[in-house]
Design a protein around this motif. Structure first.
Motif, PDB file in Angstrom:
ATOM      1  N   ALA A  22       0.821  -1.218   0.000  1.00  0.00           N
ATOM      2  CA  ALA A  22       0.000   0.000   0.000  1.00  0.00           C
ATOM      3  C   ALA A  22       0.850   1.261   0.000  1.00  0.00           C
ATOM      4  O   ALA A  22       0.613   2.180  -0.788  1.00  0.00           O
ATOM      5  N   VAL A  23       1.843   1.322   0.877  1.00  0.00           N
ATOM      6  CA  VAL A  23       2.684   2.522   0.949  1.00  0.00           C
ATOM      7  C   VAL A  23       3.514   2.677  -0.317  1.00  0.00           C
ATOM      8  O   VAL A  23       3.601   3.763  -0.882  1.00  0.00           O
ATOM      9  N   ALA A  24       4.108   1.584  -0.788  1.00  0.00           N
ATOM     10  CA  ALA A  24       4.952   1.656  -1.989  1.00  0.00           C
ATOM     11  C   ALA A  24       4.141   2.120  -3.202  1.00  0.00           C
ATOM     12  O   ALA A  24       4.550   3.034  -3.922  1.00  0.00           O
ATOM     13  N   ARG A  25       2.994   1.526  -3.404  1.00  0.00           N
ATOM     14  CA  ARG A  25       2.181   1.830  -4.581  1.00  0.00           C
ATOM     15  C   ARG A  25       1.493   3.189  -4.476  1.00  0.00           C
ATOM     16  O   ARG A  25       1.527   3.985  -5.407  1.00  0.00           O
ATOM     17  N   SER A  26       0.869   3.452  -3.340  1.00  0.00           N
ATOM     18  CA  SER A  26       0.027   4.640  -3.219  1.00  0.00           C
ATOM     19  C   SER A  26       0.773   5.933  -2.914  1.00  0.00           C
ATOM     20  O   SER A  26       0.307   7.008  -3.272  1.00  0.00           O
ATOM     21  N   TYR A  27       1.904   5.838  -2.244  1.00  0.00           N
ATOM     22  CA  TYR A  27       2.602   7.051  -1.819  1.00  0.00           C
ATOM     23  C   TYR A  27       3.991   7.226  -2.419  1.00  0.00           C
ATOM     24  O   TYR A  27       4.529   8.330  -2.422  1.00  0.00           O
ATOM     25  N   LEU A  28       4.597   6.140  -2.901  1.00  0.00           N
ATOM     26  CA  LEU A  28       5.974   6.231  -3.391  1.00  0.00           C
ATOM     27  C   LEU A  28       6.089   5.945  -4.888  1.00  0.00           C
ATOM     28  O   LEU A  28       7.195   5.850  -5.414  1.00  0.00           O
ATOM     29  N   ASP A  29       4.961   5.777  -5.566  1.00  0.00           N
ATOM     30  CA  ASP A  29       4.926   5.582  -7.018  1.00  0.00           C
ATOM     31  C   ASP A  29       5.729   4.366  -7.475  1.00  0.00           C
ATOM     32  O   ASP A  29       6.382   4.388  -8.513  1.00  0.00           O
ATOM     33  N   VAL A  30       5.665   3.298  -6.697  1.00  0.00           N
ATOM     34  CA  VAL A  30       6.346   2.051  -7.026  1.00  0.00           C
ATOM     35  C   VAL A  30       5.375   1.160  -7.797  1.00  0.00           C
ATOM     36  O   VAL A  30       4.192   1.079  -7.459  1.00  0.00           O
ATOM     37  N   THR A  31       5.860   0.492  -8.807  1.00  0.00           N
ATOM     38  CA  THR A  31       5.063  -0.516  -9.492  1.00  0.00           C
ATOM     39  C   THR A  31       5.074  -1.767  -8.631  1.00  0.00           C
ATOM     40  O   THR A  31       6.141  -2.284  -8.293  1.00  0.00           O
ATOM     41  N   LEU A 167      11.908  -0.813   2.110  1.00  0.00           N
ATOM     42  CA  LEU A 167      11.951   0.521   1.506  1.00  0.00           C
ATOM     43  C   LEU A 167      13.345   1.146   1.604  1.00  0.00           C
ATOM     44  O   LEU A 167      13.824   1.747   0.641  1.00  0.00           O
ATOM     45  N   LYS A 168      13.994   0.999   2.746  1.00  0.00           N
ATOM     46  CA  LYS A 168      15.363   1.513   2.892  1.00  0.00           C
ATOM     47  C   LYS A 168      16.299   0.828   1.901  1.00  0.00           C
ATOM     48  O   LYS A 168      17.112   1.493   1.239  1.00  0.00           O
ATOM     49  N   GLY A 169      16.182  -0.488   1.781  1.00  0.00           N
ATOM     50  CA  GLY A 169      17.045  -1.238   0.878  1.00  0.00           C
ATOM     51  C   GLY A 169      16.864  -0.860  -0.576  1.00  0.00           C
ATOM     52  O   GLY A 169      17.785  -1.001  -1.384  1.00  0.00           O
ATOM     53  N   LEU A 170      15.680  -0.375  -0.906  1.00  0.00           N
ATOM     54  CA  LEU A 170      15.400   0.047  -2.282  1.00  0.00           C
ATOM     55  C   LEU A 170      15.649   1.534  -2.493  1.00  0.00           C
ATOM     56  O   LEU A 170      15.371   2.070  -3.567  1.00  0.00           O
ATOM     57  N   GLY A 171      16.161   2.211  -1.467  1.00  0.00           N
ATOM     58  CA  GLY A 171      16.434   3.645  -1.579  1.00  0.00           C
ATOM     59  C   GLY A 171      15.175   4.490  -1.582  1.00  0.00           C
ATOM     60  O   GLY A 171      15.178   5.605  -2.106  1.00  0.00           O
ATOM     61  N   LEU A 172      14.108   3.977  -0.994  1.00  0.00           N
ATOM     62  CA  LEU A 172      12.821   4.667  -0.999  1.00  0.00           C
ATOM     63  C   LEU A 172      12.445   5.267   0.354  1.00  0.00           C
ATOM     64  O   LEU A 172      11.350   5.793   0.505  1.00  0.00           O
ATOM     65  N   TRP A 173      13.340   5.156   1.320  1.00  0.00           N
ATOM     66  CA  TRP A 173      13.030   5.696   2.639  1.00  0.00           C
ATOM     67  C   TRP A 173      13.227   7.203   2.590  1.00  0.00           C
ATOM     68  O   TRP A 173      14.333   7.699   2.475  1.00  0.00           O
ATOM     69  N   ASN A 174      12.116   7.918   2.633  1.00  0.00           N
ATOM     70  CA  ASN A 174      12.157   9.375   2.567  1.00  0.00           C
ATOM     71  C   ASN A 174      11.101   9.939   3.519  1.00  0.00           C
ATOM     72  O   ASN A 174      10.451   9.180   4.247  1.00  0.00           O
ATOM     73  N   ALA A 175      10.919  11.236   3.501  1.00  0.00           N
ATOM     74  CA  ALA A 175       9.975  11.877   4.415  1.00  0.00           C
ATOM     75  C   ALA A 175       8.556  11.366   4.210  1.00  0.00           C
ATOM     76  O   ALA A 175       7.805  11.184   5.177  1.00  0.00           O
ATOM     77  N   THR A 176       8.173  11.115   2.979  1.00  0.00           N
ATOM     78  CA  THR A 176       6.822  10.611   2.697  1.00  0.00           C
ATOM     79  C   THR A 176       6.636   9.223   3.294  1.00  0.00           C
ATOM     80  O   THR A 176       5.627   8.941   3.954  1.00  0.00           O
ATOM     81  N   ALA A 177       7.596   8.345   3.057  1.00  0.00           N
ATOM     82  CA  ALA A 177       7.508   6.984   3.607  1.00  0.00           C
ATOM     83  C   ALA A 177       7.447   7.033   5.128  1.00  0.00           C
ATOM     84  O   ALA A 177       6.626   6.349   5.748  1.00  0.00           O
ATOM     85  N   GLU A 178       8.307   7.835   5.708  1.00  0.00           N
ATOM     86  CA  GLU A 178       8.338   7.936   7.169  1.00  0.00           C
ATOM     87  C   GLU A 178       7.013   8.470   7.716  1.00  0.00           C
ATOM     88  O   GLU A 178       6.481   7.949   8.698  1.00  0.00           O
ATOM     89  N   GLU A 179       6.467   9.482   7.058  1.00  0.00           N
ATOM     90  CA  GLU A 179       5.193  10.062   7.500  1.00  0.00           C
ATOM     91  C   GLU A 179       4.050   9.052   7.400  1.00  0.00           C
ATOM     92  O   GLU A 179       3.215   8.952   8.294  1.00  0.00           O
ATOM     93  N   GLU A 180       4.000   8.309   6.322  1.00  0.00           N
ATOM     94  CA  GLU A 180       2.924   7.345   6.127  1.00  0.00           C
ATOM     95  C   GLU A 180       3.040   6.145   7.065  1.00  0.00           C
ATOM     96  O   GLU A 180       2.030   5.575   7.472  1.00  0.00           O
ATOM     97  N   LEU A 181       4.257   5.767   7.401  1.00  0.00           N
ATOM     98  CA  LEU A 181       4.450   4.564   8.221  1.00  0.00           C
ATOM     99  C   LEU A 181       4.521   4.838   9.716  1.00  0.00           C
ATOM    100  O   LEU A 181       4.256   3.953  10.521  1.00  0.00           O
ATOM    101  N   ALA A 182       4.850   6.056  10.111  1.00  0.00           N
ATOM    102  CA  ALA A 182       5.013   6.376  11.541  1.00  0.00           C
ATOM    103  C   ALA A 182       3.825   5.942  12.401  1.00  0.00           C
ATOM    104  O   ALA A 182       4.031   5.372  13.474  1.00  0.00           O
ATOM    105  N   PRO A 183       2.595   6.180  11.983  1.00  0.00           N
ATOM    106  CA  PRO A 183       1.473   5.767  12.831  1.00  0.00           C
ATOM    107  C   PRO A 183       1.427   4.263  13.125  1.00  0.00           C
ATOM    108  O   PRO A 183       0.950   3.846  14.161  1.00  0.00           O
ATOM    109  N   PHE A 184       1.955   3.460  12.203  1.00  0.00           N
ATOM    110  CA  PHE A 184       1.921   2.007  12.382  1.00  0.00           C
ATOM    111  C   PHE A 184       2.937   1.533  13.418  1.00  0.00           C
ATOM    112  O   PHE A 184       2.823   0.437  13.945  1.00  0.00           O
TER     113      PHE A 184
END
Length: 189
Positions: A22-31, A167-184
């Motif tokens: 969900a986070v990869a597809r919806s917020y990080l533009d990952v296929t 996400l970190k391993g794929l170089g996708l850990w950024n402010a958006t990822a952190e913001e979306e995942l922090a609540p979890f």
């Protein structure tokens, strides 16, 4: 654009891959694509019916940055589809990420990809049941995911840190990822 394929087995643990997908597809533009052994629909442990995008045979590792394998009942019921080990090894041979959580971490052990990297899983004994596993000295016991050398593993209780490490391993850990995942992660503080 980053691309991930999620290899689904019969009665896969839907919660173990859902947050990442969900986070990869919806917020990080990952296929994000899903695949099953034969390309036919599969049901999760929770009864979620998934019609996959691909069969295992149609996956070309060079077209993806990672293969993600959620755990589930396929290992307990001894109905793991053929070809999964070879697919995992093919991703590593192309220097692509391989990520497994819960019973699928032991699938990575069985494929021989944990023999030279730090890793974790549900239990060391689960990994040791696989003849292809020779990485006991590199096993990390603990509640969080482990990432090393392009391989991410986690116990089934760690879908949040599993998602973060992929996400970190794929170089996708950024402010958006952190913001979306922090609540979890709040529940685990």
């Amino acid at each position: 654009m980053t691309a991930i394929v999620v290899a689904l087995t019969p009665e896969f643990a839907d919660w173990e891959c859902a947050l990442l997908m969900a986070v990869a597809r919806s917020y990080l533009d990952v296929t994000v694509k899903t695949a099953t052994a034969d390309g036919r629909p599969v049901s999760s442990m929770g009864g979620l019916h998934v019609t996959p995008d691909l069969s295992f045979a149609e996956i070309e590792p060079h077209a993806f940055d990672a293969i993600v394998v959620p755990g589930g009942l396929a290992w307990e019921k001894n109905v793991v589809p053929p070809g999964l080990d070879e697919l995992i090894r093919a991703f590593r041979a192309e220097n692509r990420m391989a990520a497994g959580i819960c019973a699928a971490a032991s699938a990575l052990a069985g494929a021989g990809v944990l023999n030279e990297v730090r890793h974790t899983g549900n239990r060391l004994e689960s990994h040791q049941q696989h003849p292809g596993y020779a990485g006991s000295s590199l096993y990390v016991a603990g509640p969080k995911a482990v990432s090393d050398g392009g391989v991410v593993t986690a116990a089934g209780t760690a879908p949040y840190t599993f998602t973060v490490e992929v996400l970190k391993g794929l170089g996708l850990w950024n402010a958006t990822a952190e913001e979306e995942l922090a609540p979890f992660s709040a529940e685990h503080r």
